[in-house]
Scaffold this motif. Sequence first.
Motif, short mmCIF file in Angstrom:
data_model
loop_
_atom_site.label_atom_id
_atom_site.label_comp_id
_atom_site.label_asym_id
_atom_site.label_seq_id
_atom_site.Cartn_x
_atom_site.Cartn_y
_atom_site.Cartn_z
N GLY A 1 0.82 -1.21 0.00
CA GLY A 1 0.00 0.00 0.00
C GLY A 1 0.86 1.26 0.00
O GLY A 1 0.60 2.20 -0.75
N ILE A 2 1.87 1.28 0.85
CA ILE A 2 2.73 2.47 0.94
C ILE A 2 3.48 2.68 -0.37
O ILE A 2 3.50 3.77 -0.93
CB ILE A 2 3.73 2.35 2.12
N ILE A 3 4.08 1.61 -0.87
CA ILE A 3 4.89 1.72 -2.10
C ILE A 3 4.01 2.18 -3.26
O ILE A 3 4.43 2.97 -4.10
CB ILE A 3 5.56 0.36 -2.42
N LYS A 4 2.77 1.68 -3.28
CA LYS A 4 1.87 2.00 -4.38
C LYS A 4 1.32 3.43 -4.27
O LYS A 4 1.23 4.17 -5.24
CB LYS A 4 0.69 0.99 -4.37
N LYS A 5 0.97 3.82 -3.06
CA LYS A 5 0.28 5.12 -2.89
C LYS A 5 1.24 6.30 -2.77
O LYS A 5 0.83 7.44 -3.00
CB LYS A 5 -0.59 5.09 -1.62
N ILE A 6 2.46 6.07 -2.32
CA ILE A 6 3.36 7.19 -2.08
C ILE A 6 4.59 7.06 -2.98
O ILE A 6 5.34 6.09 -2.85
CB ILE A 6 3.78 7.26 -0.60
N PRO A 7 4.80 8.02 -3.88
CA PRO A 7 5.98 7.93 -4.74
C PRO A 7 7.27 8.11 -3.93
O PRO A 7 7.24 8.65 -2.82
CB PRO A 7 5.79 9.10 -5.74
N LEU B 1 -4.55 5.53 4.58
CA LEU B 1 -5.38 6.70 4.24
C LEU B 1 -4.66 7.99 4.66
O LEU B 1 -4.64 8.97 3.92
CB LEU B 1 -6.72 6.58 4.99
N VAL B 2 -4.06 7.96 5.83
CA VAL B 2 -3.49 9.16 6.44
C VAL B 2 -2.06 9.46 5.96
O VAL B 2 -1.71 10.61 5.71
CB VAL B 2 -3.50 8.95 7.99
N LEU B 3 -1.28 8.40 5.84
CA LEU B 3 0.15 8.57 5.55
C LEU B 3 0.46 9.35 4.26
O LEU B 3 1.32 10.23 4.28
CB LEU B 3 0.83 7.19 5.56
N PRO B 4 -0.23 9.06 3.15
CA PRO B 4 0.10 9.80 1.92
C PRO B 4 -0.05 11.32 2.08
O PRO B 4 0.78 12.08 1.59
CB PRO B 4 -0.89 9.25 0.90
N GLN B 5 -1.09 11.77 2.81
CA GLN B 5 -1.29 13.21 3.01
C GLN B 5 -0.17 13.82 3.84
O GLN B 5 0.29 14.94 3.59
CB GLN B 5 -2.60 13.47 3.74
N ILE B 6 0.27 13.06 4.85
CA ILE B 6 1.33 13.54 5.74
C ILE B 6 2.64 13.70 4.97
O ILE B 6 3.32 14.73 5.08
CB ILE B 6 1.50 12.57 6.93
N VAL B 7 2.98 12.69 4.22
CA VAL B 7 4.24 12.74 3.46
C VAL B 7 4.18 13.88 2.44
O VAL B 7 5.15 14.63 2.27
CB VAL B 7 4.52 11.39 2.77
N LYS B 8 3.02 14.03 1.82
CA LYS B 8 2.86 15.09 0.82
C LYS B 8 3.09 16.47 1.44
O LYS B 8 3.77 17.31 0.88
CB LYS B 8 1.44 15.00 0.24
N ARG B 9 2.51 16.68 2.62
CA ARG B 9 2.66 17.99 3.26
C ARG B 9 4.13 18.27 3.61
O ARG B 9 4.65 19.35 3.34
CB ARG B 9 1.82 18.06 4.55
N LEU B 10 4.80 17.29 4.20
CA LEU B 10 6.19 17.51 4.60
C LEU B 10 7.09 17.70 3.39
O LEU B 10 8.05 18.47 3.43
CB LEU B 10 6.69 16.35 5.47
N ARG B 11 6.76 17.02 2.30
CA ARG B 11 7.57 17.20 1.09
C ARG B 11 7.41 18.60 0.53
O ARG B 11 8.33 19.14 -0.08
CB ARG B 11 7.20 16.15 0.05
N LYS B 12 6.24 19.20 0.76
CA LYS B 12 6.03 20.59 0.30
C LYS B 12 6.99 21.54 0.99
O LYS B 12 7.33 22.59 0.45
CB LYS B 12 4.59 21.01 0.61
N LEU B 13 7.37 21.22 2.22
CA LEU B 13 8.28 22.09 2.98
C LEU B 13 9.75 21.84 2.63
O LEU B 13 10.61 22.63 2.96
CB LEU B 13 8.11 21.85 4.49
#
Lengths: 392, 168
Positions: free
Chosen positions: A277-283, A371-383
């Motif tokens: 799930g992680i590998i698929k959902k989060i680049p 569900l939660v992890l992709p949004q978290i990683v996305k936000r931190l990557r923005k910074l």
Amino acid sequence: MIKASKKIYLDYASTTPTDPKVLGAMLPYFSNKFGNTVSFHKRGADAMEAVENAREVVARFINAKPSEIIFTSSATESNNLALKGIAWANAFKGKHIIISSIEHDCVLNAAGWLKTQGFEITELPVDKKGFVLLKDLKNSIRKDTILVSIIHGNNEIGTIQDIRAIGKICRKNNIYFHTDAAQSFGKIPIDVIKDYIDLLTASSHKIYGPLGAALLYKRSGVPITPLLHGGGHEQNLRSSTVNLPAVIGFAKAVEICSKNKMETEKLTKLRDKLIRGIIKKIPDTKLNGDPKQRLQNNVNITFSFVEGESLLLELNMAGIYVSTGSACSSNSLSPSHVLMALGKNPEDAHGSIRFSLGRPTKESDIDYVLLVLPQIVKRLRKLSPFRKNNRV
Amino acid sequence: MTNVKSYSEKVLEHFKNPHNYGKMKNPSAIGEVGNIVCGDVMYLYIKVGKNSKQKEIIKDIKFETYGCAAAIATSSVITDLVKGKSIDEALKINKDNVIKSLEGLPPIKIHCSLLAVDALKEAIYNFLVKEKRSIPEELLSVHEKNKKEREFVEDKHSNWVEAEKEKV
């Protein structure tokens, strides 16, 4: 920001809750069955009998004799007893000890201390998935090698070593073989005879037993010097009043593990679902360790471009409790030694997280993390200045 | 050891909702400090211009940070402290101002506040160099220190990279 209505503990490799059946078994030993195992009277004799029954349960679990089990207070103590105990008792034969570069800190630091006492330590490298290569082991064995200590299931990346093959090499060369099985005991079948093990560390609180109980298996005839001198408990190898309730709880936890055959299957399925799930959902994510030869409950992922502690804090805010191997401390030039040993670069080592599943983990917990992890990683990557295609 | 209770409410607030983050288009200068090997990297972008009274100020400031919660919070708070200040005023900002604005930092994270101040000074240094203006003695020594630290860590890093190459 995600509202933390749930609390999901995915840090069972750190410690586990005590199984209610274990607690139930322990309780009488705090009150009406309390006693000191070395007392002459019936209360002491009963305590002794209870501890000997517990010893038999844990011994049988790894195909050892009860007399080969030394109860200690923690895996750290057992590992210290194994390394220092063997070193002191066998120094006349030689002063060379072999460990791997991905040992738990207690083995690394005990070996490091022995170095200051005149012992020589060889740290075997591991391959990209965390395996010790047998040819490296063979090549590093010397005439004065007295001990090989290799971790069974790695606490950070979950890689499981072929301890049978390692044990065989050691036995052939007349070198004692110790394995730190704190993470694997209760999860992977261990047979100290078939696996050629001379010393083995196992812990209670990793398998739903209480804190404060652990063991060192020591094959009969293997000489060690104790760390603790005193009243002569545990065959004079570990003086201290035996922690009766904890030992009883440890044995009960082992008994539950031995009856719980379905757990491996369930956890492996959930583990692989989380990984996929992680590998698929989060680049830009990578699994650390081996996909197959890994502890049934361990998931360790590198999230490129983000730092581990930030991820932990965000996950904590979302009610998800996990760990990182990377230490973000002042002047720290040292990301996790285990990830660095795999040949990871420091940035990947800093951005790695360990999720460890446990008996209470449900499929819905995994779904929530995914569900939660992709949004978290996305936000931190923005910074982060390192996000992809960011440079001018 | 730090844990989730080591951080002040203010740090958590800035971590959750950081101010002035992201890349700036056409900045006057950039300050890049820290090193990924240590786990903290900060980029501060500044835009220098004149305000309505024709005074030269730092009109805009943005950050990009890779690091722990303290690194992100110190980055965020220093942008608040700097915005609208003159170069001279900005150069007076020190780590204690940053720590105070965050209502404290765990001792082990104090270096993050230093890093933020260094990033600011580095950006101002680069601005002054670009504008061919004279550089205050103190700023020069901060720049030299930053440069040395970078080289030291990059040296360590390259040793490590070389060692890895040999292994393969």
